[in-house]
Design a protein around this motif. Structure first.
Motif, PDB file in Angstrom:
ATOM      1  N   ASP A   1      36.281  41.095  25.082  1.00 42.09           N
ATOM      2  CA  ASP A   1      35.749  42.445  25.474  1.00 42.09           C
ATOM      3  C   ASP A   1      36.272  42.813  26.742  1.00 42.09           C
ATOM      4  OD1 ASP A   1      34.452  40.043  26.737  1.00 42.09           O
ATOM      5  OD2 ASP A   1      32.369  41.040  26.498  1.00 42.09           O
ATOM      6  N   TYR A   2      36.190  44.089  27.069  1.00 39.97           N
ATOM      7  CA  TYR A   2      36.887  44.339  28.169  1.00 39.97           C
ATOM      8  C   TYR A   2      36.054  45.733  28.843  1.00 39.97           C
ATOM      9  CZ  TYR A   2      40.213  46.178  31.543  1.00 39.97           C
ATOM     10  OH  TYR A   2      40.908  46.424  32.855  1.00 39.97           O
ATOM     11  N   PRO A   3      35.906  45.613  30.075  1.00 42.68           N
ATOM     12  CA  PRO A   3      36.289  44.936  31.048  1.00 42.68           C
ATOM     13  C   PRO A   3      35.722  43.411  31.190  1.00 42.68           C
ATOM     14  CG  PRO A   3      34.853  46.450  32.056  1.00 42.68           C
ATOM     15  CD  PRO A   3      34.815  46.945  30.659  1.00 42.68           C
ATOM     16  N   SER A   4      36.465  42.548  31.633  1.00 40.06           N
ATOM     17  CA  SER A   4      35.903  41.099  31.795  1.00 40.06           C
ATOM     18  C   SER A   4      37.069  40.478  32.610  1.00 40.06           C
ATOM     19  CB  SER A   4      35.571  40.325  30.580  1.00 40.06           C
ATOM     20  OG  SER A   4      36.698  40.097  29.647  1.00 40.06           O
ATOM     21  N   ASP A   5      36.719  39.141  33.017  1.00 42.42           N
ATOM     22  CA  ASP A   5      37.740  38.396  33.906  1.00 42.42           C
ATOM     23  C   ASP A   5      38.352  37.877  32.743  1.00 42.42           C
ATOM     24  OD1 ASP A   5      39.194  36.903  35.576  1.00 42.42           O
ATOM     25  OD2 ASP A   5      37.538  36.343  36.853  1.00 42.42           O
ATOM     26  N   ILE A   6      39.610  38.424  32.418  1.00 40.78           N
ATOM     27  CA  ILE A   6      40.271  37.791  31.162  1.00 40.78           C
ATOM     28  C   ILE A   6      40.955  36.381  31.691  1.00 40.78           C
ATOM     29  CG2 ILE A   6      42.394  37.904  29.843  1.00 40.78           C
ATOM     30  CD1 ILE A   6      41.766  41.037  30.222  1.00 40.78           C
ATOM     31  N   GLY A   7      41.366  36.099  32.815  1.00 45.04           N
ATOM     32  CA  GLY A   7      42.013  34.951  33.100  1.00 45.04           C
ATOM     33  C   GLY A   7      41.060  33.790  33.291  1.00 45.04           C
ATOM     34  N   ALA A   8      39.769  33.872  33.863  1.00 48.36           N
ATOM     35  CA  ALA A   8      38.861  33.153  33.786  1.00 48.36           C
ATOM     36  C   ALA A   8      38.128  32.683  32.487  1.00 48.36           C
ATOM     37  CB  ALA A   8      37.458  33.648  34.549  1.00 48.36           C
ATOM     38  N   ARG A   9      38.110  33.761  31.464  1.00 47.57           N
ATOM     39  CA  ARG A   9      37.560  33.418  30.136  1.00 47.57           C
ATOM     40  C   ARG A   9      38.791  32.730  29.533  1.00 47.57           C
ATOM     41  NH1 ARG A   9      34.396  37.760  27.353  1.00 47.57           N
ATOM     42  NH2 ARG A   9      33.764  36.039  26.043  1.00 47.57           N
ATOM     43  N   CYS A  10      40.059  32.960  29.700  1.00 46.42           N
ATOM     44  CA  CYS A  10      41.080  32.026  29.141  1.00 46.42           C
ATOM     45  C   CYS A  10      41.212  30.829  29.563  1.00 46.42           C
ATOM     46  CB  CYS A  10      42.613  32.739  29.252  1.00 46.42           C
ATOM     47  SG  CYS A  10      42.801  34.284  28.309  1.00 46.42           S
ATOM     48  N   ALA A  11      41.065  30.407  30.960  1.00 45.38           N
ATOM     49  CA  ALA A  11      40.772  29.254  31.281  1.00 45.38           C
ATOM     50  C   ALA A  11      39.640  28.274  30.776  1.00 45.38           C
ATOM     51  CB  ALA A  11      40.770  29.291  33.182  1.00 45.38           C
ATOM     52  N   ALA A  12      38.478  29.121  30.744  1.00 49.95           N
ATOM     53  CA  ALA A  12      37.404  28.369  30.290  1.00 49.95           C
ATOM     54  C   ALA A  12      37.687  27.865  28.813  1.00 49.95           C
ATOM     55  CB  ALA A  12      36.292  29.143  30.269  1.00 49.95           C
ATOM     56  N   VAL A  13      38.370  28.645  27.779  1.00 50.51           N
ATOM     57  CA  VAL A  13      38.740  28.261  26.634  1.00 50.51           C
ATOM     58  C   VAL A  13      39.790  27.198  26.646  1.00 50.51           C
ATOM     59  CG1 VAL A  13      40.140  29.055  24.455  1.00 50.51           C
ATOM     60  CG2 VAL A  13      38.569  30.749  25.387  1.00 50.51           C
TER      61      VAL A  13
END
Length: 119
Positions: free
Chosen positions: A72-84
């Protein structure tokens, strides 16, 4: 435990590792584990998003993972990818006992957040 004759059964003789066989986990199983781990890391997904899926390359006891997902957007894409990435490394390592030196996350699509009061 005793047998009907009252004797204690002897323990099976130890089998040498080379004679026991081997365990091989299919690549598609590793990919399913990685996909599930990505779902767990993301939590809720946008309403019309396709669930994450993963492809893997297994070489000896190491697996390289590529995860495709929608956010979803807007969200902290970098943080979500790092968590994945972190969760996939942890879960694949724990469940299939393989080293995970690389997890590439590909964001396939961004879903705009639904605003309140719009039809």
């Amino acid at each position: 435990m005793t047998s009907a004759s009252g004797e204690t059964p002897s323990a099976p003789a130890a089998v040498a590792p080379g004679e026991r066989g081997a365990l091989r986990i299919a690549d598609r199983v590793v990919a399913k584990v990685a996909s599930q781990a990505a779902r767990e890391a993301l939590g809720s997904l946008p309403k019309d998003a396709v669930p994450p899926h993963a492809t893997v390359v297994v070489h000896h006891e190491a697996v390289r993972v590529r995860v495709h997902l929608e956010l979803d957007y807007p969200s902290d894409i970098g943080a979500r990818c790092a968590a994945v990435r972190r969760h996939v490394v942890e879960r694949v390592g724990a469940l299939v006992d393989m080293e995970v030196p690389e997890v590439a996350v590909h964001v396939e699509r961004l879903h705009p957040a639904q605003t309140q009061g719009r039809a």
